[in-house]
Design a protein around this motif. Structure first.
Motif, PDB file in Angstrom:
ATOM      1  N   TYR A  22       0.827  -1.213   0.000  1.00 21.05           N
ATOM      2  CA  TYR A  22       0.000   0.000   0.000  1.00 21.05           C
ATOM      3  C   TYR A  22       0.860   1.262   0.000  1.00 21.05           C
ATOM      4  O   TYR A  22       0.455   2.298  -0.564  1.00 21.05           O
ATOM      5  N   LEU A  23       2.047   1.192   0.598  1.00 25.91           N
ATOM      6  CA  LEU A  23       2.957   2.336   0.548  1.00 25.91           C
ATOM      7  C   LEU A  23       3.483   2.538  -0.871  1.00 25.91           C
ATOM      8  O   LEU A  23       3.605   3.680  -1.348  1.00 25.91           O
ATOM      9  N   ILE A  24       3.803   1.433  -1.551  1.00 21.99           N
ATOM     10  CA  ILE A  24       4.209   1.540  -2.953  1.00 21.99           C
ATOM     11  C   ILE A  24       3.067   2.124  -3.778  1.00 21.99           C
ATOM     12  O   ILE A  24       3.277   2.956  -4.669  1.00 21.99           O
ATOM     13  N   ALA A  25       1.828   1.715  -3.460  1.00 21.88           N
ATOM     14  CA  ALA A  25       0.658   2.235  -4.172  1.00 21.88           C
ATOM     15  C   ALA A  25       0.474   3.726  -3.913  1.00 21.88           C
ATOM     16  O   ALA A  25       0.016   4.463  -4.804  1.00 21.88           O
ATOM     17  N   MET A 149      -1.631  -0.706  -9.556  1.00 20.99           N
ATOM     18  CA  MET A 149      -2.307  -0.088 -10.700  1.00 20.99           C
ATOM     19  C   MET A 149      -3.506   0.733 -10.241  1.00 20.99           C
ATOM     20  O   MET A 149      -3.823   1.767 -10.831  1.00 20.99           O
ATOM     21  N   GLY A 150      -4.176   0.285  -9.165  1.00 23.24           N
ATOM     22  CA  GLY A 150      -5.268   1.070  -8.608  1.00 23.24           C
ATOM     23  C   GLY A 150      -4.778   2.400  -8.061  1.00 23.24           C
ATOM     24  O   GLY A 150      -5.471   3.415  -8.146  1.00 23.24           O
ATOM     25  N   GLY A 151      -3.581   2.403  -7.480  1.00 24.52           N
ATOM     26  CA  GLY A 151      -2.992   3.662  -7.025  1.00 24.52           C
ATOM     27  C   GLY A 151      -2.761   4.621  -8.176  1.00 24.52           C
ATOM     28  O   GLY A 151      -3.054   5.821  -8.069  1.00 24.52           O
ATOM     29  N   MET A 152      -2.238   4.105  -9.293  1.00 29.67           N
ATOM     30  CA  MET A 152      -2.047   4.944 -10.479  1.00 29.67           C
ATOM     31  C   MET A 152      -3.375   5.508 -10.969  1.00 29.67           C
ATOM     32  O   MET A 152      -3.493   6.705 -11.269  1.00 29.67           O
ATOM     33  N   ALA A 153      -4.383   4.638 -11.045  1.00 31.66           N
ATOM     34  CA  ALA A 153      -5.701   5.079 -11.518  1.00 31.66           C
ATOM     35  C   ALA A 153      -6.295   6.114 -10.580  1.00 31.66           C
ATOM     36  O   ALA A 153      -6.863   7.125 -11.016  1.00 31.66           O
ATOM     37  N   LEU A 185       5.712  11.427   1.463  1.00 30.16           N
ATOM     38  CA  LEU A 185       5.066  10.589   2.484  1.00 30.16           C
ATOM     39  C   LEU A 185       5.270   9.104   2.178  1.00 30.16           C
ATOM     40  O   LEU A 185       5.567   8.305   3.079  1.00 30.16           O
ATOM     41  N   ALA A 186       5.086   8.746   0.908  1.00 34.33           N
ATOM     42  CA  ALA A 186       5.307   7.355   0.512  1.00 34.33           C
ATOM     43  C   ALA A 186       6.763   6.959   0.740  1.00 34.33           C
ATOM     44  O   ALA A 186       7.056   5.851   1.205  1.00 34.33           O
ATOM     45  N   LEU A 187       7.688   7.858   0.416  1.00 38.44           N
ATOM     46  CA  LEU A 187       9.110   7.577   0.591  1.00 38.44           C
ATOM     47  C   LEU A 187       9.443   7.363   2.067  1.00 38.44           C
ATOM     48  O   LEU A 187      10.166   6.419   2.418  1.00 38.44           O
ATOM     49  N   ALA A 188       8.906   8.213   2.936  1.00 39.80           N
ATOM     50  CA  ALA A 188       9.154   8.066   4.378  1.00 39.80           C
ATOM     51  C   ALA A 188       8.619   6.722   4.878  1.00 39.80           C
ATOM     52  O   ALA A 188       9.283   6.021   5.664  1.00 39.80           O
TER      53      ALA A 188
END
Length: 400
Positions: A22-25, A149-153, A185-188
């Motif tokens: 989910y963090l990658i997303a 892919m849902g994160g991208m969308a 935030l995702a990076l942290a």
């Protein structure tokens, strides 16, 4: 099916995905915003730097070319032991490039930083998909890819309108700061949660380039290319098709663009469970059939009423976004022994951007030749049907 040599033990599919996925997303959400938000900011950027809108449009070109051409090269050069630092580094570059874009003092600097952001985005997505498949349990790898892919969308559908609204109130740089903040935030979170990834087999650059001679990989990439020409290429011409359908009556394209995006989110979510139950080639064929059906129905619906187009547009968006889940699964599976599935995924992303550019160019040429807009949708349906036939041939060949 993954880049990684060590396999996670099979567990019940009810087990939750690791937080890392989910963090990658979340990072992919920021990527989805960055990929499309610049197009909406073009008038504001043109005014800020006293350039034409046509010149401002080259920011999109710089991002997409760097994404499509630069990222596979970087992934190919990445050492086998650098998967985790490569993923974190790519996201860090993406964050810094978006912040630098907001601080750019001239248009040339902004153009350069959009290209850097494109490379970072492409490398992050390729490594992120492979990492998500690697940290997930074997029965959930399709679902993990679907979450990315849902994160991208979601970044495209929800993030872009939000960032454009923010830009209207606080200026165009606010949109880029929002992208950079979400990426940070995702990076942290990933610095804290991302485990040490299993090493992939060390492969020389020469052996990695041999991927381009892998007939199975090339066939999968060709399916992605044809699907992108049909789906992403046609997306560029929703407004002309609406104008033809409305026959001079003013109608906003916004509800139809939202319908396409909402369909994309739904498709990305719904395909996850099926990706772990149905073999990827068969699932790809089914999704391509839905895409071709939606594009065939589009000009028929447009001939009756513009509002009837909403149903095929939702299906079109769902199929277009869902398709890349089994496609990426097939690529990871095809290159599992060689350990360069992340490079195959990067090439797949390049195929998507190339297909989008080809579809937009072909559609623009038809419009210049004064062809009716409904023929654009019909042509997209024909290209989608070609992808169906190719995938059917590949499926039958593998079944033998």
């Amino acid at each position: 099916m993954s880049d990684y040599s060590s396999r996670a033990p099979a567990v019940a599919t009810a087990v939750a995905l690791p937080a890392t996925v989910y963090l990658i997303a979340m990072g992919a959400f920021a990527l989805g915003m960055a990929s499309y938000v610049t197009a909406g900011l073009m008038p504001l950027i043109a005014g800020a730097f006293s350039v034409s809108v046509a010149m401002a449009a080259q920011l999109v070109t710089a991002f997409t070319l760097a994404y499509g051409l630069g990222s596979p090269l970087v992934v190919a050069l990445l050492p086998a032991r650098a998967q985790r630092p490569g993923l974190l580094g790519a996201l860090g570059v993406f964050v810094l490039a978006n912040g630098a874009s907001a601080l750019a003092g001239d248009f040339a600097g902004l153009l350069l930083w959009r290209a850097v952001a494109g490379v970072g985005a492409g490398v992050y997505l390729a490594l992120g998909i492979a990492a998500a498949a690697g940290v997930a349990a074997a029965p959930q790898r399709g679902k993990a890819i679907a979450v990315i892919m849902g994160g991208m969308a979601g970044g495209t559908v929800l993030g872009v309108p939000l960032s454009l609204l923010l830009a209207q109130q606080l200026g165009w740089t606010a949109a880029l700061w929002l992208v950079a903040s979400l990426g940070a935030l995702a990076l942290a979170g990933l610095l804290w949660q991302l485990p040490v990834l299993p090493e992939v087999a060390a492969t020389s650059l020469r052996r990695k380039l041999a991927l381009l001679a892998d007939g199975q990989v090339l066939a999968i990439l060709l399916v992605s290319l044809l699907a992108a020409i049909a789906s992403l290429g046609m997306y560029t011409f929703i407004a002309p098709l609406l104008a033809w359908s409305a026959q001079g009556t003013a109608i906003s394209a916004t509800p139809f663009l939202w319908a396409w995006g909402v369909g994309g989110i739904a498709g990305s979510v719904l395909v996850g469970p099926w990706a772990d139950k149905v073999r990827p080639p068969k699932l790809t064929l089914f999704i391509l059939l839905l895409l071709a059906l939606a594009l065939c129905a589009l000009p028929l619906a447009a001939g009756w009423s513009a509002w009837l187009m909403l149903a095929p547009i939702v299906l079109w968006g769902a199929a277009g976004w869902a398709l890349q889940v089994p496609q990426n699964q097939q690529l990871l599976d095809a290159r599992a022994r060689q350990g360069d599935g992340n490079l195959a995924i990067a090439l797949n992303e390049s195929a998507l951007y190339l297909g989008s550019a080809i579809g937009a160019a072909m559609g623009g040429l038809l419009l210049l030749l004064d062809w009716p807009a409904w023929l654009l949708a019909a042509g997209a349906a024909v290209v989608a049907a070609m992808a169906v036939l190719l995938q059917l041939a590949l499926w039958r060949k593998r079944a033998q």
